[in-house]
Design a protein around this motif. Structure first.
Motif, short mmCIF file in Angstrom:
data_model
loop_
_atom_site.label_atom_id
_atom_site.label_comp_id
_atom_site.label_asym_id
_atom_site.label_seq_id
_atom_site.Cartn_x
_atom_site.Cartn_y
_atom_site.Cartn_z
N LYS A 1 3.14 0.59 2.74
CA LYS A 1 2.72 -0.77 3.07
C LYS A 1 3.33 -1.78 2.10
O LYS A 1 3.77 -2.85 2.51
CB LYS A 1 1.19 -0.89 3.05
CG LYS A 1 0.54 -0.25 4.24
CD LYS A 1 -0.96 -0.44 4.19
CE LYS A 1 -1.62 0.23 5.37
NZ LYS A 1 -3.05 0.00 5.43
N ASP B 1 7.05 -2.12 2.92
CA ASP B 1 7.23 -2.91 4.15
C ASP B 1 7.00 -4.39 3.88
O ASP B 1 7.74 -5.24 4.37
CB ASP B 1 6.27 -2.43 5.24
CG ASP B 1 6.63 -1.06 5.78
OD1 ASP B 1 7.76 -0.59 5.52
OD2 ASP B 1 5.78 -0.46 6.45
N TRP B 2 5.97 -4.71 3.09
CA TRP B 2 5.67 -6.10 2.75
C TRP B 2 6.84 -6.72 1.99
O TRP B 2 7.26 -7.84 2.29
CB TRP B 2 4.39 -6.16 1.92
CG TRP B 2 4.08 -7.53 1.41
CD1 TRP B 2 3.51 -8.56 2.10
CD2 TRP B 2 4.34 -8.02 0.09
NE1 TRP B 2 3.40 -9.66 1.29
CE2 TRP B 2 3.89 -9.35 0.04
CE3 TRP B 2 4.88 -7.45 -1.06
CZ2 TRP B 2 4.00 -10.12 -1.11
CZ3 TRP B 2 4.97 -8.22 -2.20
CH2 TRP B 2 4.54 -9.54 -2.21
#
Length: 50
Positions: A8, A11-12
């Motif tokens: 996550k 991806d951010w």
């Protein structure tokens, strides 16, 4: 255990990088790829609208 959190975060970071790069383009180039300056965050999150 930490893989979903790491994914996550990665991806951010990639989305933020893409937004920064797109913000550097002029309006004509943004139009060529199918977005406007105000819609860059949505464009990065979801892709071009049909």
């Amino acid at each position: 255990m930490f893989e979903p959190l790491t994914r996550k975060f990665t991806d951010w970071r990639l989305r933020r990088l893409a937004i920064r790069k797109l913000l550097r383009l002029d309006d004509r180039l943004l139009a060529d790829i199918g977005t406007e300056r105000d819609d860059i965050a949505q464009f990065v999150a979801c892709g071009p609208c049909p």
